[in-house]
Scaffold this motif. Structure first.
Motif, PDB file in Angstrom:
ATOM      1  N   PHE A   3       0.770  -1.304  -0.130  1.00  0.00           N
ATOM      2  CA  PHE A   3       0.004  -0.069   0.308  1.00  0.00           C
ATOM      3  C   PHE A   3       0.822   1.030   0.074  1.00  0.00           C
ATOM      4  O   PHE A   3       1.246   1.201   1.344  1.00  0.00           O
ATOM      5  N   VAL A   4       1.215   1.676  -1.592  1.00  0.00           N
ATOM      6  CA  VAL A   4       1.432   3.320  -1.558  1.00  0.00           C
ATOM      7  C   VAL A   4       0.573   4.189  -1.659  1.00  0.00           C
ATOM      8  O   VAL A   4      -0.205   4.888  -2.181  1.00  0.00           O
ATOM      9  N   ALA A   5       1.462   5.709  -1.046  1.00  0.00           N
ATOM     10  CA  ALA A   5       0.989   6.762  -1.867  1.00  0.00           C
ATOM     11  C   ALA A   5       1.969   8.040  -1.570  1.00  0.00           C
ATOM     12  O   ALA A   5       3.237   7.773  -1.663  1.00  0.00           O
ATOM     13  N   SER A   6       1.966   8.863  -3.139  1.00  0.00           N
ATOM     14  CA  SER A   6       2.176  10.117  -3.303  1.00  0.00           C
ATOM     15  C   SER A   6       1.159  11.197  -3.343  1.00  0.00           C
ATOM     16  O   SER A   6      -0.370  11.506  -4.083  1.00  0.00           O
ATOM     17  N   PHE A   7       2.483  12.190  -3.698  1.00  0.00           N
ATOM     18  CA  PHE A   7       1.485  13.473  -3.387  1.00  0.00           C
ATOM     19  C   PHE A   7       3.032  14.418  -4.730  1.00  0.00           C
ATOM     20  O   PHE A   7       3.957  14.744  -4.085  1.00  0.00           O
ATOM     21  N   LYS A   8       2.119  14.910  -5.468  1.00  0.00           N
ATOM     22  CA  LYS A   8       3.007  14.994  -7.053  1.00  0.00           C
ATOM     23  C   LYS A   8       2.149  16.924  -7.256  1.00  0.00           C
ATOM     24  O   LYS A   8       0.738  16.763  -7.433  1.00  0.00           O
ATOM     25  N   LEU A   9       3.055  17.243  -7.962  1.00  0.00           N
ATOM     26  CA  LEU A   9       2.907  18.471  -8.671  1.00  0.00           C
ATOM     27  C   LEU A   9       2.996  18.626 -10.288  1.00  0.00           C
ATOM     28  O   LEU A   9       3.537  17.954 -10.969  1.00  0.00           O
ATOM     29  N   HIS A  10       1.898  18.368 -10.829  1.00  0.00           N
ATOM     30  CA  HIS A  10       1.451  18.178 -12.169  1.00  0.00           C
ATOM     31  C   HIS A  10       1.509  19.220 -13.179  1.00  0.00           C
ATOM     32  O   HIS A  10      -0.036  20.128 -12.916  1.00  0.00           O
ATOM     33  N   VAL A  11       1.602  19.698 -13.655  1.00  0.00           N
ATOM     34  CA  VAL A  11       1.851  20.565 -14.759  1.00  0.00           C
ATOM     35  C   VAL A  11       1.878  19.652 -16.117  1.00  0.00           C
ATOM     36  O   VAL A  11       2.160  19.415 -16.900  1.00  0.00           O
TER      37      VAL A  11
ATOM     38  N   SER B 162      -1.827  24.092 -17.152  1.00  0.00           N
ATOM     39  CA  SER B 162      -2.219  23.929 -15.942  1.00  0.00           C
ATOM     40  C   SER B 162      -2.084  23.292 -14.912  1.00  0.00           C
ATOM     41  O   SER B 162      -0.744  22.878 -14.925  1.00  0.00           O
ATOM     42  N   ILE B 163      -2.117  23.879 -13.661  1.00  0.00           N
ATOM     43  CA  ILE B 163      -1.152  23.307 -12.350  1.00  0.00           C
ATOM     44  C   ILE B 163      -1.665  22.642 -11.722  1.00  0.00           C
ATOM     45  O   ILE B 163      -3.047  23.578 -11.142  1.00  0.00           O
ATOM     46  N   SER B 164      -1.891  21.971 -11.000  1.00  0.00           N
ATOM     47  CA  SER B 164      -2.509  21.066 -10.339  1.00  0.00           C
ATOM     48  C   SER B 164      -1.446  19.770  -9.135  1.00  0.00           C
ATOM     49  O   SER B 164      -0.818  19.914  -9.470  1.00  0.00           O
ATOM     50  N   TYR B 165      -2.357  19.697  -7.605  1.00  0.00           N
ATOM     51  CA  TYR B 165      -1.598  18.780  -7.355  1.00  0.00           C
ATOM     52  C   TYR B 165      -3.170  17.902  -6.965  1.00  0.00           C
ATOM     53  O   TYR B 165      -3.923  17.394  -7.099  1.00  0.00           O
ATOM     54  N   GLU B 166      -1.940  16.285  -7.023  1.00  0.00           N
ATOM     55  CA  GLU B 166      -2.520  15.220  -7.225  1.00  0.00           C
ATOM     56  C   GLU B 166      -2.010  14.243  -6.182  1.00  0.00           C
ATOM     57  O   GLU B 166      -0.760  14.094  -5.231  1.00  0.00           O
ATOM     58  N   LEU B 167      -2.628  13.611  -5.494  1.00  0.00           N
ATOM     59  CA  LEU B 167      -3.518  12.787  -4.350  1.00  0.00           C
ATOM     60  C   LEU B 167      -3.277  11.586  -4.557  1.00  0.00           C
ATOM     61  O   LEU B 167      -4.754  11.036  -5.285  1.00  0.00           O
ATOM     62  N   LYS B 168      -2.164  10.056  -4.801  1.00  0.00           N
ATOM     63  CA  LYS B 168      -3.018   9.427  -5.502  1.00  0.00           C
ATOM     64  C   LYS B 168      -2.315   8.133  -4.525  1.00  0.00           C
ATOM     65  O   LYS B 168      -1.911   7.929  -3.574  1.00  0.00           O
ATOM     66  N   ALA B 169      -2.874   6.736  -4.987  1.00  0.00           N
ATOM     67  CA  ALA B 169      -2.493   5.723  -3.769  1.00  0.00           C
ATOM     68  C   ALA B 169      -2.760   4.866  -4.304  1.00  0.00           C
ATOM     69  O   ALA B 169      -3.690   4.729  -5.335  1.00  0.00           O
ATOM     70  N   GLU B 170      -2.243   3.880  -4.298  1.00  0.00           N
ATOM     71  CA  GLU B 170      -2.937   2.302  -4.806  1.00  0.00           C
ATOM     72  C   GLU B 170      -1.834   1.056  -3.690  1.00  0.00           C
ATOM     73  O   GLU B 170      -0.776   1.116  -3.170  1.00  0.00           O
ATOM     74  N   ALA B 171      -2.967   0.034  -4.116  1.00  0.00           N
ATOM     75  CA  ALA B 171      -3.223  -0.730  -3.024  1.00  0.00           C
ATOM     76  C   ALA B 171      -2.962  -2.627  -4.225  1.00  0.00           C
ATOM     77  O   ALA B 171      -4.319  -2.731  -4.880  1.00  0.00           O
ATOM     78  N   MET B 172      -1.865  -3.388  -3.528  1.00  0.00           N
ATOM     79  CA  MET B 172      -1.852  -4.586  -3.932  1.00  0.00           C
ATOM     80  C   MET B 172      -2.648  -5.170  -3.240  1.00  0.00           C
ATOM     81  O   MET B 172      -2.219  -5.939  -2.156  1.00  0.00           O
ATOM     82  N   VAL B 173      -3.937  -6.077  -3.601  1.00  0.00           N
ATOM     83  CA  VAL B 173      -5.155  -6.723  -2.985  1.00  0.00           C
ATOM     84  C   VAL B 173      -5.408  -8.689  -3.348  1.00  0.00           C
ATOM     85  O   VAL B 173      -4.916  -8.096  -4.755  1.00  0.00           O
ATOM     86  N   ILE B 174      -4.838  -9.440  -2.266  1.00  0.00           N
ATOM     87  CA  ILE B 174      -5.298 -10.477  -2.753  1.00  0.00           C
ATOM     88  C   ILE B 174      -6.060 -11.604  -2.034  1.00  0.00           C
ATOM     89  O   ILE B 174      -6.909 -10.844  -1.272  1.00  0.00           O
TER      90      ILE B 174
END
Length: 433
Positions: A91-99, A158-170
């Motif tokens: 389970f990981v997450a990231s916070f990125k600046l997207h242009v 355009s400038i935006s901030y994105e909060l992403k998360a991804e979980a690998m589920v079994i």
């Protein structure tokens, strides 16, 4: 007669029986549809879902990039399990600046169009874990530097901030007959993703003292002293005060004075958009260096977000050597731009800048249209036009900023000092003391 009555009774019985059978079939069909719809809605519900709850106040930078210390983002990512038990592999997450460049260096190239800058990343799960049915929370937090740009949407980028998360589920589901996997082999993990945009704003407070620039218009002796507050909000208005001197000058040898009469005042609020559009790695060969070591192209655009023409409302000019004129103009964004539909991109953007030369700025342009006249007898009502007309243009830097709203300025919330706390821990003494 009896046979005919018997036939009529038998026909009515047949009709009533067929009608009852049709009604029963219709009710059965309705029940079947309801059951299938319930089953389909139950089957379509996700077994595992990721949600997010932001616990920190809205992200607002209070002050310019040199004044503010930034803002905090904290919250909890929740994994909702609708099965009896699942196994979470990672389970990981990231916070990125997207242009995103709407007019990239090379059209139809994803790498030229999108640019990402990772601000923070979290490894919310360090080892495989089994989760039962229910909601499981994973906290996260980060600090945003005050020099970061704010969210914006313009015709160029355009400038935006994105909060992403991804979980690998079994999924712990029993093996079905005829499945392709052999018994005993572990199932492959399936990814569950989450993505949300996080708005980032900036609030500039009004300065303590107004800006007071002075404009000189050679070859005439006209000068204009201005006084205004540079900050403005989209739904608000601001005023600028002008004092124009030198509109009246002594005449030549004949003694007739020269008068500059103000005939019209035009002002417009202009938004200037500049962008350094970089080229991707595979398209840098045919690109030129535009800034430092950045290869790409420069793009700019200006659009008017407010304006008005005024032909009255100022004081008269006396026939004196130091003739003056006082003006007070009210300016702001056009109501149609603020209330209208932005369409593909918003019709205005707040001021911001990136480190590569990409910026959004605002300028107030004020034009004074004056005509030259000559007085014949030293009185203001006896003047003759000379046919000379001049445009006196002035530029003023404006800061279009957000309201603070419910955000908190962390600069004004310092942590308490240990000595200032009222209830201190008790003092402990050793055997020697």
């Amino acid at each position: 007669m009896d046979d005919r009555r018997y036939s009529e009774l038998s026909d009515s019985n047949v009709d009533s029986g067929s009608r009852k059978s049709s009604i029963s079939k219709l009710n059965a069909l309705r029940l079947f549809r309801r059951s299938t719809s319930r089953a389909s809605s139950f089957d379509n519900s996700p077994a595992v879902k990721i949600t997010c709850r932001v616990e920190s106040p809205p992200i607002v930078f209070h002050g310019s990039s040199d004044e503010t210390t930034g803002a905090f983002l904290s919250g909890q990512l929740a994994v909702e399990v609708n099965e009896d038990v699942i196994e979470l592999e990672s389970f990981v997450a990231s916070f990125k600046l997207h242009v995103m460049y709407k007019r990239p260096f090379q059209s139809h190239c994803e790498e030229c169009q999108h640019r990402y800058l990772q601000i923070e990343s979290w490894e919310l799960l360090r080892e495989r874990k089994t989760l039962p049915r229910g909601t499981h929370h994973f906290p996260f937090s980060t600090h945003l530097d005050g020099s970061q740009p704010t969210t914006a949407d313009t015709p160029i980028f355009s400038i935006s901030y994105e909060l992403k998360a991804e979980a690998m589920v079994i999924h712990q589901t029993p093996q079905t007959p005829g499945a392709s996997e052999q018994p005993g082999t572990p199932p492959n993990p399936s990814p569950i993703k989450f993505e949300s945009a996080v708005p980032v704003k900036r609030c500039i407070q009004d300065p303590l003292y107004p800006n007071c620039p002075l404009h000189i218009f050679p070859p005439t002796e006209i000068t204009a002293a201005a006084s205004y507050i540079p900050t403005i909000h989209p739904t608000g208005t601001n005023t600028i005060q002008l004092k124009v001197d030198g509109l009246s000058s002594p005449g030549d040898g004949d003694g007739d004075p020269r008068i500059w009469t103000l005939s019209q005042v035009n002002w417009k609020l202009e938004e200037n958009i500049k962008a350094t559009v970089p080229a991707c790695v595979k398209h840098q060969r045919g690109a030129h260096t535009v800034r430092d070591d950045i290869k790409g192209i420069l793009r700019d655009q200006a659009r008017v977000i407010g304006g008005k023409e005024i032909q009255e409302g100022w004081d008269s000019v006396d026939m004196s050597p130091d003739g003056t004129l006082n003006l007070e103009l009210e300016f702001g964004l056009n109501r149609a731009i603020v209330d209208g539909d932005g369409g593909e991109s918003a019709k205005y953007a707040f001021g911001t800048e990136l480190g590569d030369g990409t910026e959004i700025s605002h300028t107030l342009l004020v034009d004074l249209i004056v005509t030259s006249e000559v007085g014949t007898d030293g009185r203001s009502r006896s003047k003759q036009s000379t046919g000379v007309c001049r445009r006196l243009r002035m530029r003023f830097n404006i800061i279009l900023t957000n309201y603070s709203g419910a955000s908190i300025s962390w600069d004004n919330e310092p942590l308490p000092i240990y000595g200032d706390v009222s209830t201190r821990p008790p003092e402990y003494f050793t055997d020697d003391n």
